[in-house]
Design an enzyme around this catalytic site. Structure first.
Site, PDB file in Angstrom:
ATOM      1  N   HIS A 169      16.987  25.732 -54.837  1.00 54.03           N
ATOM      2  CA  HIS A 169      17.559  26.562 -55.899  1.00 54.03           C
ATOM      3  C   HIS A 169      18.017  27.931 -55.420  1.00 54.03           C
ATOM      4  O   HIS A 169      18.772  28.604 -56.123  1.00 54.03           O
ATOM      5  CB  HIS A 169      16.546  26.723 -57.030  1.00 54.03           C
ATOM      6  CG  HIS A 169      16.277  25.447 -57.775  1.00 54.03           C
ATOM      7  ND1 HIS A 169      17.256  24.784 -58.477  1.00 54.03           N
ATOM      8  CD2 HIS A 169      15.141  24.700 -57.898  1.00 54.03           C
ATOM      9  CE1 HIS A 169      16.743  23.698 -59.028  1.00 54.03           C
ATOM     10  NE2 HIS A 169      15.469  23.607 -58.684  1.00 54.03           N
ATOM     11  N   ARG A 175      11.769  24.134 -48.375  1.00 58.18           N
ATOM     12  CA  ARG A 175      12.137  23.090 -49.323  1.00 58.18           C
ATOM     13  C   ARG A 175      13.613  22.754 -49.155  1.00 58.18           C
ATOM     14  O   ARG A 175      14.475  23.624 -49.258  1.00 58.18           O
ATOM     15  CB  ARG A 175      11.860  23.511 -50.769  1.00 58.18           C
ATOM     16  CG  ARG A 175      12.240  22.420 -51.771  1.00 58.18           C
ATOM     17  CD  ARG A 175      11.629  22.617 -53.130  1.00 58.18           C
ATOM     18  NE  ARG A 175      12.195  23.739 -53.861  1.00 58.18           N
ATOM     19  CZ  ARG A 175      11.950  23.980 -55.147  1.00 58.18           C
ATOM     20  NH1 ARG A 175      11.136  23.166 -55.832  1.00 58.18           N
ATOM     21  NH2 ARG A 175      12.471  25.018 -55.751  1.00 58.18           N
ATOM     22  N   ASP A 222      15.306  20.214 -36.491  1.00 59.69           N
ATOM     23  CA  ASP A 222      15.816  20.685 -35.201  1.00 59.69           C
ATOM     24  C   ASP A 222      15.787  22.208 -35.080  1.00 59.69           C
ATOM     25  O   ASP A 222      15.633  22.743 -33.976  1.00 59.69           O
ATOM     26  CB  ASP A 222      17.235  20.172 -34.962  1.00 59.69           C
ATOM     27  CG  ASP A 222      17.278  18.715 -34.498  1.00 59.69           C
ATOM     28  OD1 ASP A 222      16.199  18.153 -34.216  1.00 59.69           O
ATOM     29  OD2 ASP A 222      18.381  18.152 -34.423  1.00 59.69           O
ATOM     30  N   GLU A 282       7.633  15.632 -59.889  1.00 56.16           N
ATOM     31  CA  GLU A 282       8.023  16.525 -60.988  1.00 56.16           C
ATOM     32  C   GLU A 282       8.812  15.804 -62.074  1.00 56.16           C
ATOM     33  O   GLU A 282       9.666  16.392 -62.735  1.00 56.16           O
ATOM     34  CB  GLU A 282       8.827  17.702 -60.437  1.00 56.16           C
ATOM     35  CG  GLU A 282       9.939  17.310 -59.474  1.00 56.16           C
ATOM     36  CD  GLU A 282      10.597  18.497 -58.800  1.00 56.16           C
ATOM     37  OE1 GLU A 282      10.450  19.630 -59.295  1.00 56.16           O
ATOM     38  OE2 GLU A 282      11.275  18.299 -57.771  1.00 56.16           O
ATOM     39  N   ASP A 333      10.052  21.435 -63.957  1.00 60.50           N
ATOM     40  CA  ASP A 333      10.860  20.226 -64.102  1.00 60.50           C
ATOM     41  C   ASP A 333      10.109  19.150 -64.876  1.00 60.50           C
ATOM     42  O   ASP A 333      10.699  18.420 -65.684  1.00 60.50           O
ATOM     43  CB  ASP A 333      11.275  19.689 -62.728  1.00 60.50           C
ATOM     44  CG  ASP A 333      12.517  20.377 -62.193  1.00 60.50           C
ATOM     45  OD1 ASP A 333      13.554  20.312 -62.863  1.00 60.50           O
ATOM     46  OD2 ASP A 333      12.448  20.974 -61.121  1.00 60.50           O
TER      47      ASP A 333
END
Length: 266
Positions: A48, A73, A87, A152, A178
């Protein structure tokens, strides 16, 4: 050079409570300031917040000297993006909206090299290997990687036991916002049905022998979820903390003076 240790994963293994903070400014300077506060972990949000792979890399570099362990996240389940994040040196990865054991297994495979998965080999091009300075990185990488899957939704709650039981899933993180929205209780994660679902997910996760976490900026919520068994809890959000502190600061003056004039003299 040895494989860099993952302090977040080590903290989970020790069973100690880990208190975290959301980092949503998407800028290395702000994230470094947040890392200096002393939280056990911080969530660099690629879902977000307006983050990209380069901006996440810059934040990982900025917080590297600090005690606070970075958790990143991703925006979704994109296996190519997961490869890029690993990576650049992400060791603890959170994936949102996991609703089935099949999805969880696919995420585990995205984090592992063949024959146990399908992560591509970057070798000397990658920060994760310290540009080929870490011997046997391909063989040892998984030891310090940590996968957190986010539950969620109603489907996620219903399948929480199966999701948590997937080998390679290290922890389950519950998203009350959520979840409450999806259950029809918009803006009300304290609703009885939402709380029952949260408790169900926590119990299922612990029964599978995995760690459970949650976002709980309100102290009463955080303490209740910890009593229910959550080990890692995000107890603050940097943007929200700044906003509330700024509003409180301004209110000290506006409450004591007349309404501001529409014209100003400089």
């Amino acid at each position: 050079m040895i494989l860099p240790r993952n302090p977040f994963k080590a903290g989970l293994a020790h069973g100690e409570p880990l208190y975290g903070i959301w980092a949503g400014f998407a800028h290395p300077y702000a994230t470094e300031i947040t890392a200096s506060f002393g939280y056990d972990w911080m969530l660099i949000d690629g879902e977000h917040a307006p983050n990209t792979v380069p901006s996440i890399l810059a934040q990982l570099q900025a917080v590297a000297p600090y005690h606070t362990a970075p958790v990143v996240r991703a925006v979704g389940h994109d296996q190519l993006l997961i490869k890029q994040l690993l990576d650049i040196g992400v060791q603890t990865l959170m994936i949102p909206m996991v609703e089935s054991a099949e999805q969880a297994r696919a995420l585990v495979q995205a984090m592992r090299y063949p024959p146990h998965g399908f992560r591509g080999v970057g070798g000397g091009l990658t920060r994760a290997t310290r540009w080929d300075a870490v011997p046997d990185y391909i063989l040892d990488a998984q030891r310090e990687l940590c996968l957190i899957v986010q539950v969620e939704s109603r489907a996620g709650i219903d399948n929480a036991a199966a999701i948590a039981a997937v080998e390679g899933v290290d922890a389950v993180f519950i998203g009350p916002a959520d979840l409450s929205t999806g259950l029809g209780h918009v803006g009300n994660p304290s609703h009885r049905e939402v709380q029952q679902c949260i408790r169900q997910a926590i119990d299922a996760t612990l029964a599978a022998g995995k760690a459970c976490g949650i976002l709980a900026p309100a102290e009463d919520d955080a303490r209740r979820y910890q009593a229910w068994g959550c080990q890692f809890i995000a107890v603050g959000i940097d943007i929200s903390l700044m906003r509330q502190a700024a509003l409180n600061n301004l209110a000290r003056y506006r409450d004591l003076t007349a309404a501001p004039s529409t014209s100003r003299t400089y």
